[in-house]
Design an enzyme around this catalytic site. Structure first.
Site, PDB file in Angstrom:
ATOM      1  N   HIS A 283       0.822  -1.194   0.000  1.00  0.00           N
ATOM      2  CA  HIS A 283       0.000   0.000   0.000  1.00  0.00           C
ATOM      3  C   HIS A 283       0.865   1.255   0.000  1.00  0.00           C
ATOM      4  O   HIS A 283       2.088   1.204   0.221  1.00  0.00           O
ATOM      5  CB  HIS A 283      -0.941  -0.008   1.192  1.00  0.00           C
ATOM      6  CG  HIS A 283      -2.040  -1.021   1.076  1.00  0.00           C
ATOM      7  ND1 HIS A 283      -3.084  -1.123   1.972  1.00  0.00           N
ATOM      8  CD2 HIS A 283      -2.267  -1.987   0.144  1.00  0.00           C
ATOM      9  CE1 HIS A 283      -3.893  -2.090   1.618  1.00  0.00           C
ATOM     10  NE2 HIS A 283      -3.419  -2.636   0.512  1.00  0.00           N
TER      11      HIS A 283
ATOM     12  N   GLU B 213       1.181   3.808   2.067  1.00  0.00           N
ATOM     13  CA  GLU B 213       1.885   4.158   3.301  1.00  0.00           C
ATOM     14  C   GLU B 213       3.168   3.340   3.462  1.00  0.00           C
ATOM     15  O   GLU B 213       4.205   3.860   3.891  1.00  0.00           O
ATOM     16  CB  GLU B 213       0.975   3.927   4.516  1.00  0.00           C
ATOM     17  CG  GLU B 213      -0.312   4.726   4.483  1.00  0.00           C
ATOM     18  CD  GLU B 213      -1.472   3.948   3.883  1.00  0.00           C
ATOM     19  OE1 GLU B 213      -2.573   4.018   4.446  1.00  0.00           O
ATOM     20  OE2 GLU B 213      -1.264   3.271   2.852  1.00  0.00           O
TER      21      GLU B 213
ATOM     22  N   CYS C  83      -5.677   1.399   6.171  1.00  0.00           N
ATOM     23  CA  CYS C  83      -6.483   0.196   6.385  1.00  0.00           C
ATOM     24  C   CYS C  83      -6.195  -0.422   7.749  1.00  0.00           C
ATOM     25  O   CYS C  83      -5.123  -0.262   8.318  1.00  0.00           O
ATOM     26  CB  CYS C  83      -6.231  -0.817   5.268  1.00  0.00           C
ATOM     27  SG  CYS C  83      -4.535  -1.429   5.190  1.00  0.00           S
TER      28      CYS C  83
ATOM     29  N   CYS D 209      -2.093  -1.199   7.381  1.00  0.00           N
ATOM     30  CA  CYS D 209      -1.179  -0.050   7.400  1.00  0.00           C
ATOM     31  C   CYS D 209      -1.266   0.704   8.722  1.00  0.00           C
ATOM     32  O   CYS D 209      -0.261   1.240   9.203  1.00  0.00           O
ATOM     33  CB  CYS D 209      -1.505   0.892   6.245  1.00  0.00           C
ATOM     34  SG  CYS D 209      -1.143   0.182   4.624  1.00  0.00           S
TER      35      CYS D 209
ATOM     36  N   ARG E 188     -11.021   2.624 -21.471  1.00  0.00           N
ATOM     37  CA  ARG E 188     -11.327   1.213 -21.213  1.00  0.00           C
ATOM     38  C   ARG E 188     -10.290   0.582 -20.286  1.00  0.00           C
ATOM     39  O   ARG E 188     -10.625  -0.236 -19.435  1.00  0.00           O
ATOM     40  CB  ARG E 188     -11.378   0.440 -22.529  1.00  0.00           C
ATOM     41  CG  ARG E 188     -12.567   0.775 -23.421  1.00  0.00           C
ATOM     42  CD  ARG E 188     -12.469   0.033 -24.747  1.00  0.00           C
ATOM     43  NE  ARG E 188     -13.576   0.361 -25.640  1.00  0.00           N
ATOM     44  CZ  ARG E 188     -13.663  -0.072 -26.894  1.00  0.00           C
ATOM     45  NH1 ARG E 188     -12.712  -0.850 -27.389  1.00  0.00           N
ATOM     46  NH2 ARG E 188     -14.699   0.279 -27.636  1.00  0.00           N
TER      47      ARG E 188
ATOM     48  N   THR F 293     -26.059  -3.050 -30.610  1.00  0.00           N
ATOM     49  CA  THR F 293     -24.688  -2.600 -30.857  1.00  0.00           C
ATOM     50  C   THR F 293     -23.779  -3.774 -31.183  1.00  0.00           C
ATOM     51  O   THR F 293     -22.924  -3.696 -32.073  1.00  0.00           O
ATOM     52  CB  THR F 293     -24.139  -1.850 -29.623  1.00  0.00           C
ATOM     53  OG1 THR F 293     -24.951  -0.700 -29.376  1.00  0.00           O
ATOM     54  CG2 THR F 293     -22.709  -1.416 -29.831  1.00  0.00           C
TER      55      THR F 293
END
Length: 362
Positions: free
Chosen positions: A54, A56, A81, A90, A195, A207
């Protein structure tokens, strides 16, 4: 005492770092973090990819002299978290390292966090400030917050229309016109970039049949989105591009067709049976929640786009206006919202429109 202007400067850097993870962190949020000692950033990092360290942790690891951590402030745009997932919490790490001050952009409203990380920090004696650039911190993770607060993905509508307001010419079995480009190559490349930034993409039966799109990121580096196609009566040919092996695809069919689903598809194709006559969107959103899909681009035709517009099930619209006229054809959807951006792309224009904002007071 650090004034708010200085705090905002460091939080802005966190947000800039967080953006670098766009398209790679989902279903995790985008997070950036800096460690500040004596009014100087001595370590910074961001969450690069789901499953990896993460923000941190990366910021702390970037600090060369770890003794300075106990005299520093850690900034992060989202509450640290507090749970064990693919990586340790974290908040626990920050507490163990005795970092004395943490400045947070916004609380993580997901139920498995939602203040628990802040509580861990406070119990460890850490000074915690919450709400620095809160609006901006929520905006960058609009997909994440929409998913957990509204129990559905962040929905982006996208279409191209002519100067006279048409998205397509009229096509019939007797007049099967090939897809007509309304915009240009710049727009095409940008769409493929979009995308790569979202988790899923959706179109309807018409489509899929008329345009036979692939719905991949072939003109931009990145992961192909999860493809979804509405095919109520399971009438689409299995030879269409959307059913190739390039990406996973889910067909949304009527539950009455369950006994008739005898088509041979590749292993990456699945069928979701729903009741098209009752609670249709609720069933779709429940599927998205189960699959942890937090964002989706809808590139369908007028029927699909108007369904989401008329039911107020959209967050953002991205509309290309090409430099041509059809004179007649299928009319472009009518949409109201706040225009947040206008941009020229060669001989085309791009409009970005927002629906209801995340914050009520906007």
């Amino acid at each position: 005492m650090i004034d708010n202007t200085i705090k905002e400067k460091y939080m802005q850097r966190c947000i800039e770092l967080a953006r670098l993870g766009l398209g790679n962190t989902a279903p995790n949020p985008m997070v950036g973090s800096v460690v500040v000692y004596n009014n100087k950033i001595i370590g910074e990092g961001y969450h690069r990819k789901c499953g990896e360290a993460h923000a941190e942790v990366n910021a702390i690891n970037a600090v060369k002299n770890k003794e300075l951590l106990q005299k520093s402030a850690l900034y992060v745009n989202l509450e640290p978290c507090s749970h064990y997932g693919k990586t340790p919490p974290c908040a626990n790490l920050i507490a163990q390292l005795k970092i004395p001050e943490v400045v947070i952009g916004t609380i993580d409203t997901a139920s498995h966090v939602s203040g628990k990380g802040i509580e861990i920090l406070k119990q460890a004696g850490c000074k915690v400030t919450v709400g620095v650039l809160e609006k901006e911190s929520r905006e960058i993770n609009k997909r994440f917050f929409t998913f957990y607060e509204k129990k559905r993905p962040y929905i982006i509508l996208k279409w191209a229309e002519t100067l006279d307001g048409f998205i397509d010419v009229l096509r019939t079995e007797d007049y099967p016109v090939k897809p007509s480009w309304i915009t240009n190559e710049f727009s095409k490349m940008l769409v493929h970039k979009w995308r790569a930034e979202e988790q899923a993409i959706l179109i309807g039966t018409n489509t899929a049949t008329a345009d036979n799109p692939t719905l991949t990121t072939r003109n931009w580096p990145g992961t192909h989105p999860f493809r979804i196609v509405f095919d109520r009566d399971l009438k689409l040919s299995s030879n269409l591009n959307i059913f190739n092996k390039d990406a996973e695809t889910v067909i949304v069919a009527d539950k009455l067709m369950r006994k008739k689903s005898n088509k041979n598809f590749h292993s990456n194709i699945d069928i979701l049976f729903v009741d098209y006559n009752q609670g249709f969107d609720k069933q779709i959103f429940e599927f998205f929640v189960r699959q942890n899909i937090q964002s989706i681009i809808i590139e369908g035709g007028a029927k699909v786009l108007n369904y989401f517009i008329n039911n107020d099930l959209w967050d953002e619209a991205r509309i290309f206006v090409g430099n041509k006229k059809f004179m007649k054809g299928i009319e472009a959807p009518q949409i109201t919202g706040k225009v947040i951006q206008k941009e020229n792309l060669g001989n085309s224009k791009l409009l970005l429109i927002k629906n209801k904002p995340i914050f009520k007071d906007n």
